[in-house]
Design a protein around this motif. Structure first.
Motif, PDB file in Angstrom:
ATOM      1  N   ILE A 243    -125.059 -12.189 -45.920  1.00 39.32           N
ATOM      2  CA  ILE A 243    -124.780 -13.179 -44.880  1.00 39.32           C
ATOM      3  C   ILE A 243    -125.001 -14.573 -45.455  1.00 39.32           C
ATOM      4  CG2 ILE A 243    -125.319 -13.933 -42.542  1.00 39.32           C
ATOM      5  CD1 ILE A 243    -126.591 -11.198 -42.057  1.00 39.32           C
ATOM      6  N   ALA A 244    -123.991 -15.443 -45.335  1.00 46.23           N
ATOM      7  CA  ALA A 244    -124.107 -16.812 -45.820  1.00 46.23           C
ATOM      8  C   ALA A 244    -125.218 -17.536 -45.059  1.00 46.23           C
ATOM      9  CB  ALA A 244    -122.779 -17.549 -45.650  1.00 46.23           C
ATOM     10  N   ASP A 245    -125.982 -18.364 -45.768  1.00 42.28           N
ATOM     11  CA  ASP A 245    -127.115 -19.038 -45.143  1.00 42.28           C
ATOM     12  C   ASP A 245    -126.701 -19.996 -44.041  1.00 42.28           C
ATOM     13  OD1 ASP A 245    -129.051 -17.714 -46.476  1.00 42.28           O
ATOM     14  OD2 ASP A 245    -129.972 -19.472 -47.392  1.00 42.28           O
ATOM     15  N   LYS A 246    -125.462 -20.492 -44.099  1.00 38.83           N
ATOM     16  CA  LYS A 246    -125.038 -21.414 -43.045  1.00 38.83           C
ATOM     17  C   LYS A 246    -124.968 -20.733 -41.682  1.00 38.83           C
ATOM     18  CE  LYS A 246    -120.074 -20.910 -44.080  1.00 38.83           C
ATOM     19  NZ  LYS A 246    -118.866 -21.626 -44.518  1.00 38.83           N
ATOM     20  N   LEU A 247    -124.915 -19.404 -41.678  1.00 40.88           N
ATOM     21  CA  LEU A 247    -124.963 -18.666 -40.416  1.00 40.88           C
ATOM     22  C   LEU A 247    -126.393 -18.416 -39.955  1.00 40.88           C
ATOM     23  CD1 LEU A 247    -122.244 -15.875 -40.730  1.00 40.88           C
ATOM     24  CD2 LEU A 247    -122.089 -18.041 -39.523  1.00 40.88           C
ATOM     25  N   LEU A 248    -127.356 -18.548 -40.877  1.00 42.71           N
ATOM     26  CA  LEU A 248    -128.728 -18.162 -40.574  1.00 42.71           C
ATOM     27  C   LEU A 248    -129.679 -19.344 -40.425  1.00 42.71           C
ATOM     28  CD1 LEU A 248    -129.049 -15.211 -43.119  1.00 42.71           C
ATOM     29  CD2 LEU A 248    -128.469 -15.068 -40.694  1.00 42.71           C
ATOM     30  N   PHE A 249    -129.538 -20.351 -41.305  1.00 38.71           N
ATOM     31  CA  PHE A 249    -130.508 -21.441 -41.348  1.00 38.71           C
ATOM     32  C   PHE A 249    -129.801 -22.792 -41.476  1.00 38.71           C
ATOM     33  CE2 PHE A 249    -132.096 -17.773 -43.771  1.00 38.71           C
ATOM     34  CZ  PHE A 249    -133.192 -17.411 -43.002  1.00 38.71           C
TER      35      PHE A 249
ATOM     36  N   ASN B 114    -136.093 -21.728 -40.535  1.00 37.24           N
ATOM     37  CA  ASN B 114    -136.066 -21.346 -39.122  1.00 37.24           C
ATOM     38  C   ASN B 114    -134.709 -20.746 -38.790  1.00 37.24           C
ATOM     39  OD1 ASN B 114    -138.692 -22.335 -38.510  1.00 37.24           O
ATOM     40  ND2 ASN B 114    -137.879 -24.426 -38.505  1.00 37.24           N
ATOM     41  N   VAL B 115    -134.710 -19.547 -38.228  1.00 39.02           N
ATOM     42  CA  VAL B 115    -133.475 -18.836 -37.924  1.00 39.02           C
ATOM     43  C   VAL B 115    -132.768 -19.496 -36.741  1.00 39.02           C
ATOM     44  CG1 VAL B 115    -132.481 -16.611 -37.297  1.00 39.02           C
ATOM     45  CG2 VAL B 115    -134.495 -16.705 -38.768  1.00 39.02           C
ATOM     46  N   THR B 116    -131.450 -19.720 -36.867  1.00 38.36           N
ATOM     47  CA  THR B 116    -130.678 -20.341 -35.799  1.00 38.36           C
ATOM     48  C   THR B 116    -130.374 -19.333 -34.691  1.00 38.36           C
ATOM     49  OG1 THR B 116    -128.537 -19.796 -36.794  1.00 38.36           O
ATOM     50  CG2 THR B 116    -129.606 -21.859 -37.502  1.00 38.36           C
ATOM     51  N   SER B 117    -130.005 -19.838 -33.539  1.00 39.69           N
ATOM     52  CA  SER B 117    -129.669 -18.955 -32.414  1.00 39.69           C
ATOM     53  C   SER B 117    -128.408 -18.156 -32.704  1.00 39.69           C
ATOM     54  CB  SER B 117    -129.479 -19.784 -31.134  1.00 39.69           C
ATOM     55  OG  SER B 117    -128.471 -20.769 -31.332  1.00 39.69           O
ATOM     56  N   LYS B 118    -127.472 -18.748 -33.460  1.00 33.37           N
ATOM     57  CA  LYS B 118    -126.249 -18.033 -33.827  1.00 33.37           C
ATOM     58  C   LYS B 118    -126.574 -16.833 -34.712  1.00 33.37           C
ATOM     59  CE  LYS B 118    -121.681 -18.733 -35.890  1.00 33.37           C
ATOM     60  NZ  LYS B 118    -120.755 -19.694 -36.539  1.00 33.37           N
ATOM     61  N   ALA B 119    -127.555 -17.012 -35.598  1.00 29.26           N
ATOM     62  CA  ALA B 119    -127.937 -15.929 -36.500  1.00 29.26           C
ATOM     63  C   ALA B 119    -128.495 -14.745 -35.728  1.00 29.26           C
ATOM     64  CB  ALA B 119    -128.966 -16.425 -37.510  1.00 29.26           C
TER      65      ALA B 119
ATOM     66  N   ILE C 202    -136.293 -13.705 -41.171  1.00 31.30           N
ATOM     67  CA  ILE C 202    -135.314 -12.724 -40.690  1.00 31.30           C
ATOM     68  C   ILE C 202    -136.025 -11.470 -40.202  1.00 31.30           C
ATOM     69  CG2 ILE C 202    -133.436 -11.202 -41.407  1.00 31.30           C
ATOM     70  CD1 ILE C 202    -132.582 -14.086 -41.147  1.00 31.30           C
ATOM     71  N   ILE C 203    -137.043 -11.038 -40.951  1.00 30.71           N
ATOM     72  CA  ILE C 203    -137.771  -9.832 -40.568  1.00 30.71           C
ATOM     73  C   ILE C 203    -138.461 -10.004 -39.218  1.00 30.71           C
ATOM     74  CG2 ILE C 203    -139.917  -8.595 -41.130  1.00 30.71           C
ATOM     75  CD1 ILE C 203    -138.931  -8.342 -43.954  1.00 30.71           C
ATOM     76  N   ARG C 204    -138.998 -11.185 -38.965  1.00 28.01           N
ATOM     77  CA  ARG C 204    -139.672 -11.416 -37.674  1.00 28.01           C
ATOM     78  C   ARG C 204    -138.672 -11.337 -36.516  1.00 28.01           C
ATOM     79  NH1 ARG C 204    -144.618 -12.522 -39.306  1.00 28.01           N
ATOM     80  NH2 ARG C 204    -144.944 -13.750 -41.206  1.00 28.01           N
ATOM     81  N   VAL C 205    -137.433 -11.788 -36.764  1.00 30.30           N
ATOM     82  CA  VAL C 205    -136.408 -11.658 -35.732  1.00 30.30           C
ATOM     83  C   VAL C 205    -136.068 -10.185 -35.508  1.00 30.30           C
ATOM     84  CG1 VAL C 205    -134.019 -12.174 -35.118  1.00 30.30           C
ATOM     85  CG2 VAL C 205    -135.433 -13.940 -36.173  1.00 30.30           C
ATOM     86  N   LEU C 206    -135.936  -9.427 -36.594  1.00 37.23           N
ATOM     87  CA  LEU C 206    -135.628  -7.999 -36.463  1.00 37.23           C
ATOM     88  C   LEU C 206    -136.739  -7.262 -35.714  1.00 37.23           C
ATOM     89  CD1 LEU C 206    -134.168  -7.235 -40.025  1.00 37.23           C
ATOM     90  CD2 LEU C 206    -132.916  -7.471 -37.872  1.00 37.23           C
ATOM     91  N   GLU C 207    -137.986  -7.682 -35.920  1.00 38.85           N
ATOM     92  CA  GLU C 207    -139.099  -7.066 -35.191  1.00 38.85           C
ATOM     93  C   GLU C 207    -138.965  -7.304 -33.696  1.00 38.85           C
ATOM     94  OE1 GLU C 207    -143.154  -6.677 -37.573  1.00 38.85           O
ATOM     95  OE2 GLU C 207    -142.452  -8.753 -37.546  1.00 38.85           O
TER      96      GLU C 207
END
Length: 278
Positions: A146-152, A158-163, A212-217
């Motif tokens: 996943i390209a970082d522009k989708l995540l941060f 900090n993970v974006t809401s789109k991610a 990312i892992i904290r979001v998956l949790e």
């Protein structure tokens, strides 16, 4: 020769508090054991295939000799006891080698089938048409890049809401595979980075992985399935010589693979069966 797919686990450096150096070292050692065992299985398989081909050729030659003898002398209707015994032994040898080959191939095919099903599920859930998301198989391991522009945002962990929308789809697939592990790899470009409390790109890559892992949790993924890893800028996809290339190298790779212990036990069992039958 039937397809044999080797399992490979990319070398990783674990710098997050989520995975200790010892845990990573154990995982890496177990992976090496598995790969060595797979290499040995491949050698055994190739040897069996060669023996089977040779035995088949011998059997065909014997059958041709039988046919020639019958044409040359209609009165000769029975092969010598020795010749008949040789044909019978050759055919029996072929059957035994086929059984050995099938045992090894069944073990490897089982993993291949699970991998294929997982890829299909991921492509359906994550959305293969998005150019910033890639679902693929590399050396028998399923991964999502996943390209970082989708995540941060730039320079942030900090993970974006789109991610979170994308990660929710990933979590759905991971949750459907409780016997699989999910390793999150952070990758950066080679531009020097220092922003308190982070010291460099190593820190940034690992921090993005743990974010990312904290979001998956929060999406109910079992923490025991998760592995945090950071690769800094040392595994680029392309040279870091342009802004566009640096953007390609800034990515997060989510690797989904069967638990090594389970696959190791499965191959080990079939190797023991093969050795016992020799």
């Amino acid at each position: 020769m039937r397809k044999v797919v080797l399992l490979s686990l990319s070398t990783i450096f674990l710098l997050s508090s989520c995975v200790s150096k010892k845990q990573f070292t154990d995982l890496e050692a177990k992976h090496k054991e598995t790969q060595d065992l797979l290499n040995s299985a491949t050698v055994k398989l190739n040897s069996c295939l060669e023996d089977r081909a040779s035995a088949t050729a011998r059997a065909a030659a014997l059958e041709e000799q039988v046919s020639d003898l019958r044409k040359a002398n209609d009165n000769l209707t029975v092969l010598s006891a020795k010749g008949a015994s040789n044909v019978e032994k050759t055919l029996e040898s072929i059957k035994e080698k086929d059984l050995k080959i099938s045992r090894l191939q069944d073990a490897i095919t089982k993993k291949d089938s699970v991998t294929l099903a997982l890829v299909t599920s991921l492509k359906r859930e994550v959305g293969i048409n998005d150019p910033d998301i890639e679902v693929n198989v590399e050396k028998g391991v399923v991964f999502i890049s996943i390209a970082d522009k989708l995540l941060f945002k730039s320079g942030s962990y900090n993970v974006t809401s789109k991610a979170k929308d994308v990660l929710a789809k990933v979590a759905k697939v991971v949750n459907s595979k409780p016997d699989f592990e999910c390793m999150v790899e952070g990758h950066t470009d080679n531009v020097p980075y220092r922003k308190e409390p982070l010291l460099d790109n190593w820190d940034l890559s690992v921090k993005r992985s743990t974010s990312i892992i904290r979001v998956l949790e929060t999406l109910d993924v079992n923490p025991s399935q998760l592995i945090a890893a950071g690769r800094s800028h040392y595994v680029p996809l392309v040279d870091n010589d342009t802004a566009e290339n640096r953007s390609k190298n800034r990515r997060t790779r989510i690797v989904i693979l069967p638990k090594i212990d389970q696959f190791y036990d499965m191959i080990e069992k079939e190797m023991k069966n093969l050795e016992a039958s020799n």
